[in-house]
Design a protein around this motif. Structure first.
Motif, short mmCIF file in Angstrom:
data_model
loop_
_atom_site.label_atom_id
_atom_site.label_comp_id
_atom_site.label_asym_id
_atom_site.label_seq_id
_atom_site.Cartn_x
_atom_site.Cartn_y
_atom_site.Cartn_z
N GLU A 128 -44.74 -36.81 -33.66
CA GLU A 128 -44.28 -36.36 -32.35
C GLU A 128 -43.88 -34.90 -32.42
O GLU A 128 -43.30 -34.44 -33.39
CB GLU A 128 -43.08 -37.19 -31.90
N MET A 134 -44.32 -38.42 -21.98
CA MET A 134 -43.71 -39.69 -22.35
C MET A 134 -44.66 -40.87 -22.14
O MET A 134 -44.81 -41.71 -23.03
CB MET A 134 -42.40 -39.92 -21.58
N ARG A 162 -47.64 -40.62 -24.52
CA ARG A 162 -47.21 -41.02 -25.87
C ARG A 162 -47.32 -42.54 -26.04
O ARG A 162 -47.79 -43.02 -27.07
CB ARG A 162 -45.77 -40.55 -26.07
#
Length: 108
Positions: free
Chosen positions: A40, A15, A18
């Motif tokens: 993703e 997370m 990203r």
């Protein structure tokens, strides 16, 4: 053609990695005129980027960033400079920042 391969390990988790990859893609678009596509995945994401003379991918996982790019003949002459800019940008994004200090208002 010149090839670039840059690998950076981290302990951020997917997370947080990203978020950094999104920032990297935004910077590549704004600063270098790259066209970036972000995909993703469950265990990994991939940023594809391209512009005249350059094409590549940035793979993002929970513990590493891996950039692979092919530079065309003319752009390849600047490989060292391009590589150092990419490394600097990615390292800057991966360097933890101390929390911003807030100053309390003083009564007079």
């Amino acid at each position: 053609m010149a090839d670039l391969h840059i690998l950076r390990e981290h302990g951020l988790g997917l997370m947080e990695a990203r978020k950094i990859a999104f920032k990297w893609a935004e910077h590549a678009e704004e600063e270098f005129g790259m066209a970036c596509t972000y995909e993703e995945g469950k265990a990994a994401d991939e940023v594809s980027f391209t512009r005249s003379g350059v094409q590549g991918t940035l793979s993002v996982t929970k513990d590493r960033f891996e950039l692979n790019a092919k530079l065309g003949f003319l752009v390849g002459a600047f490989k060292a400079r391009i590589e150092s800019e990419i490394v600097k940008n990615l390292d800057d994004l991966l360097t933890p920042r101390p929390p911003a200090k807030t100053q309390m208002a003083r009564k007079k």
